[in-house]
Design a protein around this motif. Structure first.
Motif, short mmCIF file in Angstrom:
data_model
loop_
_atom_site.label_atom_id
_atom_site.label_comp_id
_atom_site.label_asym_id
_atom_site.label_seq_id
_atom_site.Cartn_x
_atom_site.Cartn_y
_atom_site.Cartn_z
N ARG A 172 -11.71 8.06 12.56
CA ARG A 172 -10.93 7.39 11.51
C ARG A 172 -10.86 5.88 11.78
O ARG A 172 -11.00 5.08 10.86
CB ARG A 172 -9.52 7.97 11.46
CG ARG A 172 -8.62 7.26 10.45
CD ARG A 172 -7.23 7.84 10.37
NE ARG A 172 -7.24 9.08 9.60
CZ ARG A 172 -7.03 10.29 10.10
NH1 ARG A 172 -6.80 10.42 11.39
NH2 ARG A 172 -7.06 11.36 9.34
N GLU A 173 -10.67 5.49 13.04
CA GLU A 173 -10.57 4.08 13.36
C GLU A 173 -11.87 3.34 13.05
O GLU A 173 -11.85 2.18 12.63
CB GLU A 173 -10.21 3.90 14.84
CG GLU A 173 -8.77 4.22 15.18
CD GLU A 173 -8.39 3.71 16.56
OE1 GLU A 173 -8.43 2.48 16.77
OE2 GLU A 173 -8.06 4.54 17.42
N PHE A 174 -13.01 3.99 13.23
CA PHE A 174 -14.29 3.32 13.03
C PHE A 174 -14.93 3.63 11.69
O PHE A 174 -16.08 3.24 11.45
CB PHE A 174 -15.25 3.68 14.18
CG PHE A 174 -14.89 3.00 15.47
CD1 PHE A 174 -15.41 1.76 15.78
CD2 PHE A 174 -14.00 3.58 16.35
CE1 PHE A 174 -15.07 1.12 16.96
CE2 PHE A 174 -13.64 2.96 17.53
CZ PHE A 174 -14.17 1.71 17.85
N MET A 177 -3.07 11.07 12.36
CA MET A 177 -2.91 9.98 13.32
C MET A 177 -3.80 8.80 12.95
O MET A 177 -4.92 8.98 12.50
CB MET A 177 -3.26 10.46 14.74
CG MET A 177 -2.34 11.54 15.27
SD MET A 177 -0.70 10.89 15.58
CE MET A 177 0.21 12.41 15.88
N LYS A 178 -3.28 7.60 13.21
CA LYS A 178 -4.00 6.38 12.85
C LYS A 178 -4.63 5.68 14.05
O LYS A 178 -5.54 4.88 13.88
CB LYS A 178 -3.06 5.39 12.16
CG LYS A 178 -2.42 5.94 10.89
CD LYS A 178 -3.45 6.27 9.83
CE LYS A 178 -2.78 6.74 8.54
NZ LYS A 178 -3.78 7.12 7.51
N ASN A 179 -4.15 5.95 15.26
CA ASN A 179 -4.74 5.30 16.43
C ASN A 179 -4.71 6.25 17.63
O ASN A 179 -3.91 7.18 17.69
CB ASN A 179 -4.04 3.98 16.77
CG ASN A 179 -2.56 4.17 17.05
OD1 ASN A 179 -2.18 4.69 18.10
ND2 ASN A 179 -1.71 3.77 16.11
N MET A 180 -5.59 5.96 18.59
CA MET A 180 -5.76 6.85 19.74
C MET A 180 -4.53 6.86 20.65
O MET A 180 -4.20 7.88 21.23
CB MET A 180 -6.99 6.40 20.54
CG MET A 180 -8.32 6.61 19.82
SD MET A 180 -8.69 8.36 19.53
CE MET A 180 -9.01 8.93 21.19
N GLN A 181 -3.84 5.71 20.78
CA GLN A 181 -2.69 5.65 21.67
C GLN A 181 -1.60 6.64 21.23
O GLN A 181 -1.02 7.34 22.06
CB GLN A 181 -2.12 4.23 21.70
CG GLN A 181 -3.02 3.21 22.40
CD GLN A 181 -4.11 2.67 21.49
OE1 GLN A 181 -4.22 3.06 20.32
NE2 GLN A 181 -4.94 1.79 22.03
N THR A 182 -1.36 6.68 19.92
CA THR A 182 -0.35 7.61 19.41
C THR A 182 -0.75 9.05 19.66
O THR A 182 0.06 9.89 20.08
CB THR A 182 -0.13 7.38 17.91
OG1 THR A 182 0.25 6.02 17.68
CG2 THR A 182 0.96 8.29 17.37
N VAL A 229 -9.46 10.99 15.48
CA VAL A 229 -8.75 9.71 15.40
C VAL A 229 -9.74 8.57 15.63
O VAL A 229 -9.69 7.53 14.96
CB VAL A 229 -7.60 9.66 16.42
CG1 VAL A 229 -6.79 8.38 16.24
CG2 VAL A 229 -6.71 10.88 16.27
N TRP A 230 -10.62 8.75 16.57
CA TRP A 230 -11.65 7.74 16.85
C TRP A 230 -12.53 7.54 15.62
O TRP A 230 -12.83 6.40 15.23
CB TRP A 230 -12.48 8.20 18.04
CG TRP A 230 -13.54 7.22 18.49
CD1 TRP A 230 -14.82 7.13 18.04
CD2 TRP A 230 -13.39 6.19 19.47
NE1 TRP A 230 -15.48 6.12 18.68
CE2 TRP A 230 -14.64 5.53 19.57
CE3 TRP A 230 -12.33 5.78 20.28
CZ2 TRP A 230 -14.85 4.47 20.45
CZ3 TRP A 230 -12.54 4.73 21.15
CH2 TRP A 230 -13.80 4.08 21.23
#
Length: 286
Positions: free
Chosen positions: A101-103, A179-184, A98-99
């Motif tokens: 993917r975000e970066f 997943m799109k973000n770490m919080q989820t 997920v990390w």
């Protein structure tokens, strides 16, 4: 005057088994470097099981010491704490997807001329090795809770740790694939992992449970990762038969005692199925 232009050909390396093996090695190596360079993560992943083992285990042991003569309750909890360490570390390793993917790093990997299956396998192997390495630190504490440093026992626990770590990492990769973000991801991880840990027999014996709780432990996949470790530990201890029956009853299906090889086979089969689903998810990912 016209100048002739000459086309420049671009050749993409052909995919093959050797190419995918190199990709697995690169992804695995990256996971190992990321873990080694993050000492805060290493310490935080160890803190929770150590607190459970030496603080909670000591407190609970003072309550039950009269009913389990000759056995430190921390000895009973020890296999469960190994499992907790492996599970938490494996899931956090899977969360790096997920990390990435975000970066934007994940997109670079997905457009590389390698199969997405190789990326997933590299992630799972990297997470399994990282989790096993973290578990080795707990393994080194065996003598503090009365468990002998038998080479056969240490090797058995090491192999069982890796198998459990690979399966849980494959599960984490499957969750993280979309997943799109770490919080989820971390919210879903806590919702999935905590019931699995508490219902695996990591912190309480599986004997004489109410029928509803026995049913939940039997259908929990992590039970079949914790029980072989406890069976291995108790096979190297000299405890009274009644205490062994109370603390180490094994897993039973309608009165049938499930053998350790079958338990390990179930964990391995589950790991393979989760890996296949994770690969399928990655092939559909953008």
């Amino acid at each position: 005057m016209t100048m002739a232009t000459e086309a420049i050909s671009v050749r993409t390396p052909a995919r093959g088994a050797g190419h995918d093996l190199r990709a697995i090695k690169v992804v695995l190596h990256r996971e190992m470097l990321r873990f080694v360079n993050d000492r805060t993560r290493m310490l935080s992943m160890l803190l929770q099981p150590v607190l459970w083992l030496f603080v909670m285990g000591t407190g609970l042991g003072s309550l039950v010491q009269g009913s389990i003569p000759g056995v430190d309750f921390r000895t009973f909890m020890y296999p469960g704490m190994i499992s907790m360490t492996v599970i938490m570390t494996g899931m956090f390793s899977a969360g790096s997807i997920v990390w990435d993917r975000e970066f934007g790093f994940l997109r670079e990997m997905l457009v590389a001329p390698v199969s997405r299956g190789a990326i997933v396998v590299g992630k799972c192997l990297g997470g399994a090795l990282v989790a096993t390495g973290q578990g080795v630190i707990i393994l080194a504490m065996a003598g503090l809770v009365g468990i002998p440093y038998s080479p056969a026992l240490m090797l058995t626990l090491l192999a069982e740790m890796f198998l459990a770590a690979f399966t849980i990492t494959a599960f984490g990769v499957l969750l993280a694939a979309r997943m799109k973000n770490m919080q989820t991801f971390f919210g879903l991880m806590q919702m999935a992992i905590m019931p699995m840990v508490f219902l695996s027999g990591a912190m309480f014996p599986l004997a004489n449970l109410p029928s509803w709780l026995h049913f939940l432990t039997v259908i929990n996949p992590m039970t079949y990762a914790v029980d072989p470790m406890r069976q291995a530990v108790f096979s190297h201890l000299d405890v009274p038969a009644q205490v062994n029956a109370a603390l180490n009853p094994g897993v039973q299906w309608f009165g049938y005692q499930v053998p350790v090889p079958l338990e390990l086979g179930l964990v391995a089969a589950l790991g393979g199925v989760l890996l296949m689903f994770a690969v399928a998810q990655f092939r559909r990912a953008e």
